[in-house]
Design an enzyme around this catalytic site. Structure first.
Site, PDB file in Angstrom:
ATOM      1  N   ASN A   1       0.811  -1.216   0.000  1.00  0.00           N
ATOM      2  CA  ASN A   1       0.000   0.000   0.000  1.00  0.00           C
ATOM      3  C   ASN A   1       0.845   1.267   0.000  1.00  0.00           C
ATOM      4  O   ASN A   1       0.574   2.207  -0.750  1.00  0.00           O
ATOM      5  CB  ASN A   1      -0.934  -0.020   1.216  1.00  0.00           C
ATOM      6  CG  ASN A   1      -1.899  -1.180   1.159  1.00  0.00           C
ATOM      7  OD1 ASN A   1      -2.585  -1.371   0.159  1.00  0.00           O
ATOM      8  ND2 ASN A   1      -1.948  -1.979   2.214  1.00  0.00           N
TER       9      ASN A   1
ATOM     10  N   TYR B   1      -3.710  -4.546  17.439  1.00  0.00           N
ATOM     11  CA  TYR B   1      -3.922  -3.970  16.111  1.00  0.00           C
ATOM     12  C   TYR B   1      -5.211  -3.142  16.100  1.00  0.00           C
ATOM     13  O   TYR B   1      -5.214  -1.982  15.682  1.00  0.00           O
ATOM     14  CB  TYR B   1      -3.972  -5.083  15.061  1.00  0.00           C
ATOM     15  CG  TYR B   1      -3.972  -4.583  13.631  1.00  0.00           C
ATOM     16  CD1 TYR B   1      -2.903  -3.834  13.142  1.00  0.00           C
ATOM     17  CD2 TYR B   1      -5.032  -4.852  12.767  1.00  0.00           C
ATOM     18  CE1 TYR B   1      -2.892  -3.367  11.833  1.00  0.00           C
ATOM     19  CE2 TYR B   1      -5.025  -4.404  11.456  1.00  0.00           C
ATOM     20  CZ  TYR B   1      -3.956  -3.662  10.990  1.00  0.00           C
ATOM     21  OH  TYR B   1      -3.954  -3.200   9.696  1.00  0.00           O
TER      22      TYR B   1
HETATM   23  N1  NAD Z   1      -2.077  -5.365   3.518  1.00  0.00           N
HETATM   24  C1  NAD Z   1      -3.318  -5.374   3.958  1.00  0.00           C
HETATM   25  O1  NAD Z   1      -4.120  -6.269   3.661  1.00  0.00           O
HETATM   26  C2  NAD Z   1      -3.797  -4.258   4.872  1.00  0.00           C
HETATM   27  C3  NAD Z   1      -5.131  -4.233   5.286  1.00  0.00           C
HETATM   28  C4  NAD Z   1      -5.548  -3.196   6.113  1.00  0.00           C
HETATM   29  C5  NAD Z   1      -4.669  -2.187   6.474  1.00  0.00           C
HETATM   30  N2  NAD Z   1      -3.377  -2.260   6.059  1.00  0.00           N
HETATM   31  C6  NAD Z   1      -2.473  -1.184   6.489  1.00  0.00           C
HETATM   32  O2  NAD Z   1      -1.772  -0.713   5.370  1.00  0.00           O
HETATM   33  C7  NAD Z   1      -0.502  -0.217   5.789  1.00  0.00           C
HETATM   34  C8  NAD Z   1       0.567  -0.777   4.896  1.00  0.00           C
HETATM   35  O3  NAD Z   1       0.564  -2.187   5.000  1.00  0.00           O
HETATM   36  P1  NAD Z   1       1.246  -3.102   3.891  1.00  0.00           P
HETATM   37  O4  NAD Z   1       1.089  -4.500   4.367  1.00  0.00           O
HETATM   38  O5  NAD Z   1       0.755  -2.746   2.525  1.00  0.00           O
HETATM   39  O6  NAD Z   1       2.742  -2.690   4.045  1.00  0.00           O
HETATM   40  P2  NAD Z   1       3.641  -1.923   2.970  1.00  0.00           P
HETATM   41  O7  NAD Z   1       3.904  -2.860   1.831  1.00  0.00           O
HETATM   42  O8  NAD Z   1       3.042  -0.605   2.691  1.00  0.00           O
HETATM   43  O9  NAD Z   1       5.018  -1.807   3.751  1.00  0.00           O
HETATM   44  C9  NAD Z   1       5.183  -1.032   4.913  1.00  0.00           C
HETATM   45  C10 NAD Z   1       6.573  -0.466   4.878  1.00  0.00           C
HETATM   46  O10 NAD Z   1       6.820   0.057   6.164  1.00  0.00           O
HETATM   47  C11 NAD Z   1       8.188  -0.073   6.418  1.00  0.00           C
HETATM   48  N3  NAD Z   1       8.445   0.014   7.845  1.00  0.00           N
HETATM   49  C12 NAD Z   1       8.212  -0.910   8.805  1.00  0.00           C
HETATM   50  N4  NAD Z   1       8.631  -0.456   9.994  1.00  0.00           N
HETATM   51  C13 NAD Z   1       9.115   0.791   9.783  1.00  0.00           C
HETATM   52  C14 NAD Z   1       9.699   1.773  10.629  1.00  0.00           C
HETATM   53  N5  NAD Z   1       9.870   1.543  11.932  1.00  0.00           N
HETATM   54  N6  NAD Z   1      10.074   2.948  10.085  1.00  0.00           N
HETATM   55  C15 NAD Z   1       9.921   3.177   8.767  1.00  0.00           C
HETATM   56  N7  NAD Z   1       9.403   2.281   7.908  1.00  0.00           N
HETATM   57  C16 NAD Z   1       8.998   1.101   8.418  1.00  0.00           C
HETATM   58  C17 NAD Z   1       8.551  -1.442   5.871  1.00  0.00           C
HETATM   59  O11 NAD Z   1       9.945  -1.540   5.607  1.00  0.00           O
HETATM   60  C18 NAD Z   1       7.710  -1.477   4.595  1.00  0.00           C
HETATM   61  O12 NAD Z   1       8.441  -1.052   3.474  1.00  0.00           O
HETATM   62  C19 NAD Z   1      -0.357  -0.597   7.270  1.00  0.00           C
HETATM   63  O13 NAD Z   1      -0.606   0.512   8.080  1.00  0.00           O
HETATM   64  C20 NAD Z   1      -1.408  -1.656   7.454  1.00  0.00           C
HETATM   65  O14 NAD Z   1      -1.874  -1.735   8.778  1.00  0.00           O
HETATM   66  C21 NAD Z   1      -2.927  -3.258   5.279  1.00  0.00           C
END
Ligand code: NAD
Length: 273
Positions: A24, A162
């Site tokens: 995302n 969460y």
């Molecule tokens: N993937 C899903 O199905 C889903 C569903 C609901 C909500 N979300 C939310 O979407 C957001 C993104 O999720 P995603 O799974 O797509 O991840 P993403 O692919 O967007 O990756 C998140 C990034 O955050 C970075 N990161 C982690 N810890 C960090 C830190 N301490 N400082 C800086 N960067 C850091 C990681 O290296 C990674 O590149 C999250 O907030 C998540 O809760 C995701």
């Protein structure tokens, strides 16, 4: 191409792309760059941020890499200063970093509760603390916080930290939206549902090596549309909210979940009579 974010500077925390494909945060950064913003892709993992930079550039956008850890105030402050140096302010802030930690109150370690809040809530507080003075000075700004349907719906998994930390993130965004509305700053939360990212697939494959197809089919079928969302659905929502087309949208929780939040799931019996 229509470039509604032309001449804006966007700072996206957690913008790195996994080697299996953009999630995302990366999709949001790439879409904002495609829409004309100068994007600063901030991530703890600089290789992941560089992957996003490459994808954004291939899509015709401008993107710079910042190595930053959202758990450290000094790191967040430096990232904000770096982005500000380009054009004097940060027009768009995206708080995307998030972590899912499994367990209810009995199973979850106190350290994991704290970690969930550090990554899902405190990270956004730190970014807001350092970006809001710039936006106030400029008299404009748009903030998008990446939250989850878990912030607003109970679900039936043991994910107490969460749910609680994402709900707190939403409340933080709402409060900031009200406090800063008269200064030309908007803040909105996007609540994602089941998203089909390459990383999610990879994690499911590790946890369920023999049942992946069935699991994916179940996740698709759980969604009212019959399909999970993609990171580009999150990206389009975030880019819209950051644009002037959303100038009168402030302090909202927008579900990006195909309608999943409306679903009434028949209750499963919890106890034997
Ligand atoms: N993937 C899903 O199905 C889903 C569903 C609901 C909500 N979300 C939310 O979407 C957001 C993104 O999720 P995603 O799974 O797509 O991840 P993403 O692919 O967007 O990756 C998140 C990034 O955050 C970075 N990161 C982690 N810890 C960090 C830190 N301490 N400082 C800086 N960067 C850091 C990681 O290296 C990674 O590149 C999250 O907030 C998540 O809760 C995701």
């Amino acid at each position: 191409m229509n470039r509604p974010l032309q001449s804006r500077t966007a700072l996206v925390f957690g913008a790195g792309a996994a080697d299996v494909g953009p999630g995302n945060g990366a999709a949001i950064a790439i879409r904002m760059a495609q829409h004309g913003a100068l994007v600063f892709a901030a991530d703890r993992d600089p290789d992941a941020a560089r992957r996003t930079q490459r994808l954004a550039q291939e899509a015709g956008g401008r993107c710079e890499v910042i190595e930053a850890d959202v758990c450290l105030e000094s790191s967040v402050r430096d990232a904000v200063q770096c982005a500000q140096a380009a054009n004097g302010t940060v027009d768009i802030l995206v708080n995307n970093v998030g972590v899912v930690l499994h367990g209810g109150p009995e199973e979850l370690a106190v350290e994991d509760w704290d970690r969930a809040f550090a990554l899902n809530t405190r990270s956004a507080f730190l970014a807001l603390k350092h970006v809001l003075p710039l936006m106030t000075k400029a008299g404009r700004g748009a903030i998008v916080q990446v939250s989850s349907i878990a912030a607003a719906r109970a679900g039936d998994g043991a994910l107490c930290a969460y749910h609680a930390s994402k709900a707190a993130l939403n409340a933080l965004g709402m409060n900031v939206a009200m406090q800063y509305a008269a200064r030309g700053i908007r803040c909105n939360n996007i609540l994602l549902g089941l998203m089909d990212t390459a990383l999610v697939r990879q994690q499911l494959a590790v946890a369920h090596p023999h049942g992946l197809d069935h699991l994916l089919a179940t996740r698709h079928a759980t969604c009212p549309t019959g399909a999970m969302g993609s990171p580009w659905d999150a990206a389009d929502a975030a880019a819209f909210l950051a644009s002037d087309a959303a100038r009168y949208i402030n302090g909202t929780d927008i579900f990006v979940d195909g309608g999943l939040h409306n679903q009434v799931v028949p209750a499963t019996p919890r106890r034997q009579p």
